[in-house]
Design a protein around this motif. Structure first.
Motif, PDB file in Angstrom:
ATOM      1  N   ASP A 126       0.827  -1.197   0.000  1.00 36.09           N
ATOM      2  CA  ASP A 126       0.000   0.000   0.000  1.00 36.09           C
ATOM      3  C   ASP A 126       0.869   1.258   0.000  1.00 36.09           C
ATOM      4  N   ALA A 127       1.968   1.238   0.764  1.00 30.60           N
ATOM      5  CA  ALA A 127       2.885   2.387   0.786  1.00 30.60           C
ATOM      6  C   ALA A 127       3.505   2.608  -0.591  1.00 30.60           C
ATOM      7  N   ALA A 128       3.874   1.523  -1.278  1.00 32.31           N
ATOM      8  CA  ALA A 128       4.466   1.647  -2.610  1.00 32.31           C
ATOM      9  C   ALA A 128       3.463   2.238  -3.601  1.00 32.31           C
ATOM     10  N   LEU A 129       2.198   1.860  -3.477  1.00 33.53           N
ATOM     11  CA  LEU A 129       1.170   2.409  -4.370  1.00 33.53           C
ATOM     12  C   LEU A 129       0.964   3.904  -4.109  1.00 33.53           C
ATOM     13  N   GLN A 130       1.066   4.310  -2.855  1.00 28.41           N
ATOM     14  CA  GLN A 130       0.967   5.736  -2.539  1.00 28.41           C
ATOM     15  C   GLN A 130       2.102   6.520  -3.198  1.00 28.41           C
ATOM     16  N   VAL A 131       3.311   5.968  -3.129  1.00 27.51           N
ATOM     17  CA  VAL A 131       4.454   6.635  -3.754  1.00 27.51           C
ATOM     18  C   VAL A 131       4.261   6.694  -5.264  1.00 27.51           C
ATOM     19  N   LEU A 132       3.718   5.626  -5.843  1.00 32.29           N
ATOM     20  CA  LEU A 132       3.477   5.596  -7.285  1.00 32.29           C
ATOM     21  C   LEU A 132       2.514   6.698  -7.714  1.00 32.29           C
ATOM     22  N   VAL A 139       2.679   9.759   4.228  1.00 26.12           N
ATOM     23  CA  VAL A 139       2.074   8.574   4.832  1.00 26.12           C
ATOM     24  C   VAL A 139       2.867   7.322   4.485  1.00 26.12           C
ATOM     25  N   ALA A 140       3.379   7.235   3.259  1.00 28.80           N
ATOM     26  CA  ALA A 140       4.094   6.034   2.813  1.00 28.80           C
ATOM     27  C   ALA A 140       5.328   5.723   3.668  1.00 28.80           C
ATOM     28  N   PRO A 141       6.250   6.671   3.903  1.00 32.11           N
ATOM     29  CA  PRO A 141       7.401   6.339   4.753  1.00 32.11           C
ATOM     30  C   PRO A 141       7.003   6.045   6.195  1.00 32.11           C
ATOM     31  N   ARG A 142       5.981   6.732   6.696  1.00 28.57           N
ATOM     32  CA  ARG A 142       5.519   6.423   8.049  1.00 28.57           C
ATOM     33  C   ARG A 142       4.977   5.009   8.113  1.00 28.57           C
ATOM     34  N   GLN A 143       4.218   4.635   7.111  1.00 28.92           N
ATOM     35  CA  GLN A 143       3.610   3.308   7.084  1.00 28.92           C
ATOM     36  C   GLN A 143       4.670   2.223   6.955  1.00 28.92           C
ATOM     37  N   LEU A 144       5.640   2.431   6.058  1.00 31.20           N
ATOM     38  CA  LEU A 144       6.713   1.462   5.888  1.00 31.20           C
ATOM     39  C   LEU A 144       7.575   1.379   7.144  1.00 31.20           C
ATOM     40  N   GLY A 194      -3.185   8.742   0.404  1.00 36.36           N
ATOM     41  CA  GLY A 194      -1.949   9.501   0.539  1.00 36.36           C
ATOM     42  C   GLY A 194      -2.070  10.500   1.669  1.00 36.36           C
ATOM     43  N   GLY A 195      -1.041  11.310   1.837  1.00 40.25           N
ATOM     44  CA  GLY A 195      -1.027  12.268   2.931  1.00 40.25           C
ATOM     45  C   GLY A 195      -1.733  13.562   2.580  1.00 40.25           C
ATOM     46  N   LEU A 196      -2.012  14.346   3.611  1.00 40.82           N
ATOM     47  CA  LEU A 196      -2.673  15.635   3.437  1.00 40.82           C
ATOM     48  C   LEU A 196      -1.859  16.794   4.008  1.00 40.82           C
ATOM     49  N   PHE A 197      -0.687  16.503   4.551  1.00 46.43           N
ATOM     50  CA  PHE A 197       0.126  17.567   5.140  1.00 46.43           C
ATOM     51  C   PHE A 197       0.524  18.604   4.096  1.00 46.43           C
ATOM     52  N   THR A 198       1.198  18.161   3.028  1.00 52.18           N
ATOM     53  CA  THR A 198       1.693  19.131   2.053  1.00 52.18           C
ATOM     54  C   THR A 198       0.584  19.768   1.224  1.00 52.18           C
ATOM     55  N   PRO A 199      -0.505  19.052   0.863  1.00 52.15           N
ATOM     56  CA  PRO A 199      -1.609  19.792   0.245  1.00 52.15           C
ATOM     57  C   PRO A 199      -2.162  20.894   1.152  1.00 52.15           C
TER      58      PRO A 199
END
Length: 411
Positions: A102-108, A120-125, A318-323
């Motif tokens: 799931d983290a890899a798909l977020q990065v994709l 979210v992806a690095p936190r999840q991994l 995905g994350g919402l911090f940077t948006p």
């Protein structure tokens, strides 16, 4: 007791190192996908998007979105990937491969241009790796494990953005909601180690490029005056993302065309606004470089909200911090440029733009202190500007508390 303390200390070190590796892996994968999508070798994402052809700008996010949608369509019907904060707080089972996939798909999807955060992806991994690494230590209590996994999440955040203090405060204020000395020490150590490991690829450079403009102490007044606007933007952001982020993640094949369609929207808009694709860093750096007008700031403010909601509604994760940071910076830019045009002043945009980011992030995360420090660490301007960001975050958050009490007073 002493053996448990030694085990906990070793686990903290392991979690910090693994979170740094998670940050390295996701950052490298993200950059690789960005370079492949927009066909560039050097420079920032904004430079890559600007130099790419109109067809590639439109098709790249579509292909990336469709592939990510396909991956989630395969993953979600077969296993549940719980939201990270809930999984740590409720001590739910964390399965390594589903969390990693799931983290890899977020990065994709983010690397191909989706308007979502990459944090979210690095936190999840990091949590998945930390759970495996510490699971065999039998003398740790359930509370110890909860602290360690929360530290992994915060350290993963710190690793990708080079914000050791921000990562530690994220662990304490948002993940654990605790200032227990054991948790404070673990958070600071793990986040610092993670940032050190990830510096092999981030080179410990600020995530944003501070232009070093002339600044004035009058910025405090601007930061406080900005509060009504950032409060409104933050509340709209929360309401819109709450509507778009469905309670139960979709599992239908319709995710594939849905996320691809959101990618097409971003890709077409990027023909006129190349800063729109990605998590929002391009918008922030463009604003700090003085590259926005009143009109473009207003348009980006709306487009970033709509694009982020479109991806969430389609089923992307995905994350919402940077948006949130990008919309806040656009709001701050709109505010200061409007004041300058009406009053004939020449106050610099960068500090007020980041104050806007801190204000909106304080609302979306309910954490004004963390928001101010996180924004400061992202750009690392003069230290005293952290107080300006804190004034913006605290005044926005305080205004929200006042507004909440108004109906009670009327009754």
């Amino acid at each position: 007791m002493r053996s448990r303390t030694v085990d906990f200390a070793c686990a903290v070190v392991a979690v910090g190192l693994l979170a740094g590796c998670a940050g390295l892996a996701t950052t490298f994968l993200l950059r690789s996908i960005e370079h492949l999508t927009y066909h560039y070798v050097f420079g920032s994402l904004l430079e890559g998007v600007t130099a790419s052809s109109p067809v590639r700008r439109a098709v790249g996010p579509v292909i990336g979105g469709a592939l990510a949608g396909l991956g989630w369509w395969i993953l979600r019907p077969r296993t549940e990937v719980a939201p990270l904060a809930a999984a740590v707080r409720n001590r739910e089972r964390i399965r390594f491969w589903p969390f990693t996939f799931d983290a890899a798909l977020q990065v994709l999807v983010v690397g191909s241009g989706a308007s979502l955060g990459r944090e979210v992806a690095p936190r999840q991994l990091a949590v998945a790796l930390g759970n495996v690494a510490t699971g065999w230590i039998t003398r740790l209590t359930e509370r110890d494990r909860q602290i360690l996994l929360a530290c992994a999440a915060g350290a993963g955040l710190g690793a990708v953005y080079s914000v050791p203090l921000g990562g530690a405060l994220f662990t304490l204020r948002i993940m654990l909601k605790s200032w227990h000395p054991r948790a404070v020490g673990a958070a600071l150590i793990s986040s610092s180690l993670a940032v050190s490991v990830s510096s092999f690829i981030t080179h410990d450079q600020p995530n944003l490029h501070w232009p070093n403009p002339d600044v004035s102490y009058r910025l405090f007044a601007y930061a406080v005056a900005l509060a009504p606007l950032t409060l409104m933007v933050g509340l709209v952001f929360n309401r819109l993302m709450g509507w778009a982020g469905q309670r139960e993640l979709p599992k239908s094949w319709l995710m594939i065309p849905g996320i691809a369609g959101a990618g097409l929207f971003v890709g077409v808009c990027s023909h006129w606004w190349p800063e729109l694709p990605g998590n929002g860093r391009s918008i922030l750096n463009l604003i700090l470089a003085g590259g926005m007008t009143i009109e473009s700031a207003a348009i980006i403010l709306v487009l970033k909200l709509v694009a982020t909601a479109a991806f969430l509604r389609a089923g992307a994760r995905g994350g919402l911090f940077t948006p949130a940071l990008a919309t806040g910076a656009a709001a701050g830019t709109l505010f200061v440029l409007t004041v300058n045009a009406m009053a004939g002043t020449h106050y610099g945009v960068p500090a007020i733009a980041l104050a806007g980011s801190a204000g909106v992030l304080a609302i979306t995360q309910n954490a004004p202190l963390w928001a101010a420090i996180f924004v400061w660490e992202l750009a690392r301007p003069p230290l005293w500007l952290s107080l300006v960001f804190l004034a913006a975050a605290a005044s926005t958050y305080g205004l929200r508390l006042v507004v909440r009490r108004l109906p009670l007073q009327r009754a």
